[in-house]
Enzyme design. Structure first.
Site, short mmCIF file in Angstrom:
data_model
loop_
_atom_site.label_atom_id
_atom_site.label_comp_id
_atom_site.label_asym_id
_atom_site.label_seq_id
_atom_site.Cartn_x
_atom_site.Cartn_y
_atom_site.Cartn_z
N ASP A 1 0.82 -1.23 0.03
CA ASP A 1 0.11 0.05 0.39
C ASP A 1 0.73 1.60 -0.34
OD1 ASP A 1 1.04 -0.62 2.61
OD2 ASP A 1 -0.92 0.40 3.35
N ASN B 1 0.65 1.07 16.49
CA ASN B 1 1.26 2.24 17.16
C ASN B 1 0.20 3.27 16.21
OD1 ASN B 1 0.53 0.87 13.84
ND2 ASN B 1 2.70 1.93 13.56
N GLU C 1 -1.64 -2.40 15.19
CA GLU C 1 -0.09 -1.60 14.51
C GLU C 1 -1.09 -1.39 13.12
OE1 GLU C 1 1.15 -2.08 10.90
OE2 GLU C 1 0.14 -3.28 11.69
N ASN D 1 -1.52 -1.98 10.22
CA ASN D 1 -2.16 -2.80 8.99
C ASN D 1 -2.83 -3.97 9.79
OD1 ASN D 1 0.04 -1.31 6.96
ND2 ASN D 1 1.76 -3.49 7.63
N HIS E 1 9.95 0.24 7.63
CA HIS E 1 9.01 -0.78 8.32
C HIS E 1 9.23 -1.81 7.48
CE1 HIS E 1 6.76 1.32 11.77
NE2 HIS E 1 6.97 2.22 10.95
N ASP E 2 8.43 -1.52 6.34
CA ASP E 2 8.71 -2.06 5.53
C ASP E 2 9.22 -2.76 4.52
OD1 ASP E 2 5.21 -2.26 5.75
OD2 ASP E 2 5.64 -0.83 4.02
C1 BDR Z 1 2.84 -0.94 8.88
O1 BDR Z 1 1.42 0.16 8.36
C2 BDR Z 1 2.25 1.65 7.71
O2 BDR Z 1 2.19 3.24 8.47
C3 BDR Z 1 3.32 1.63 6.94
O3 BDR Z 1 3.61 1.37 5.77
C4 BDR Z 1 3.29 0.22 7.03
O4 BDR Z 1 3.31 -1.15 6.56
C5 BDR Z 1 3.54 0.68 10.33
O5 BDR Z 1 2.80 -0.15 10.93
CA CA Z 2 3.24 -0.74 3.72
#
Ligand code: BDR
Ligand code: CA
Length: 349
Positions: free
Chosen positions: A9, A173, A179, A181, A269-270
């Site tokens: 994404d 987060n 989180e 995703n 992260h990704d």
């Molecule tokens: C995830 O959420 C999105 O902000 C980033 O692309 C990452 O996949 C981190 O929590």
């Molecule tokens: Ca992402």
């Protein structure tokens, strides 16, 4: 060689995952599907095509648009982190109007959706069992992967592993517990965790160690440099690609500083998903049972990790088993060397 399908994404850090998937020698990227998440599905589709062109992907690699919304819940986007359109502040990316970018997108999005794109690519590599398996990588909400597993269960035997960035062990987060995703589509994440296949989770606990500090940012701009002093300016970019990546990292750094108080730089992260596929030895982890909280008053989207084997989970990868490798640490220097190497390779194309 590992054959990879990337579902994403984009998203600043998704863009770094695309770059790695294209320029790590032991990975063959088969295709990219996109999903609602950091921004609308329409934006993520276009952004993925723009990234593929910017990162010199072979013309054969296309974008397959996927789910525009989660399975049960309304879509939520994250402009606070990724700006307007999902790649806010990134300078030098090609426009979606460019012919080469448009050529990555289906002329009729109704005919080339994510689930069918994945299925066709997997069949092509698996060759009824005489070929190779494919690694499914997810760097966004897992709606497309969940749908793929429901629509094409016959192809799961051709999937070697599912690697996803998502969740946290006692860490959220985008809520106190969740989180982003997983929070976007918790039901899809639970469906994926139930698939009786090896899965690897890259949670926030690990991604928050992959911080693009000033030292790494300076090496992105100019290999060999190592500016750490905030009073010293970063070097001039050695190429247009490096300039573009620098604007991406700067925007992401500002967002992480403003929203989460990260003063040393942003976590990409990704990118860790692809790094894991290419170099799993850079990570340490444990096989555990993981579920997603679907009904809590305060905790929807939390990944509930059975650290002490309270559930006495069995040895299967499905709903009753230790269903997931939960990564717990990263060789940070090793990861950034890989990242810098991919940038250098991309620069040479
Ligand atoms: C995830 O959420 C999105 O902000 C980033 O692309 C990452 O996949 C981190 O929590
Ligand atoms: Ca992402």
């Amino acid at each position: 060689m590992r054959y990879v399908w990337l579902d994403c994404d984009p998203g600043h850090d998704d863009a770094t995952a695309i770059l790695l998937a294209l320029h790590i020698p032991n990975i063959t990227l088969l295709g990219v599907s996109t999903v609602h998440g950091n921004t609308s599905a329409d934006d993520t589709m276009k952004n993925a095509a723009r990234c593929l062109h910017a990162f010199a992907a072979p013309n054969s690699i296309k974008v397959y648009p996927g789910a525009t919304q989660p399975l049960l819940r309304p879509a939520r986007f994250d402009p606070e982190i990724h700006g307007v359109g999902g790649l806010g502040g990134v300078e030098g990316l090609p426009s979606v109007e460019l012919e080469e970018v448009r050529a990555r997108l289906p002329s009729d999005p109704a005919t080339a959706r994510a689930v069918e794109g994945m299925a066709t690519a997997i069949r092509g590599v698996w060759k009824d069992g005489t070929g190779s398996k494919v690694v499914l990588v997810s760097s966004g909400p897992m709606t497309n992967i969940a749908l793929f597993s429901c629509v094409h269960p016959e192809l799961l035997e051709a999937v070697e592993e599912i690697v996803f960035m998502g969740g946290g062990v006692g860490l959220g987060n985008r809520s106190s517990a969740a989180e982003f995703n997983i929070l976007c589509d918790p039901e899809a994440a639970q469906i994926v965790l139930n698939i009786p296949l090896k899965k690897t989770m890259i949670p926030l606990n690990v991604t928050h160690t992959a911080i693009v500090t000033r030292k790494w940012h300076s090496k992105v701009l100019r290999p060999g440099s190592a500016v750490t002093d905030p009073a010293q300016p970063l070097p001039a970019p050695q190429s247009a690609l490096r300039r573009m990546l620098s604007t991406l990292l700067s925007f992401f750094a500002d967002a992480y500083k403003a929203v989460f108080g990260f003063v040393d730089g942003p976590p990409i992260h990704d990118a860790l998903t692809i790094a894991y596929v290419a170099r799993s030895e850079l990570f340490a982890g444990r096989r555990l049972h993981v579920d997603v909280e679907l009904t809590g008053a305060h905790t929807v989207g939390e990944t509930v990790v059975d650290l002490w084997d309270y559930l006495k989970a069995d040895d299967t990868w499905g709903r009753t088993g230790k269903n997931c490798i939960v990564t717990e640490s990263l060789n940070v220097d090793g990861f950034f060397e890989l990242f810098l190497d991919a940038i250098a390779r991309c620069d040479k194309v």
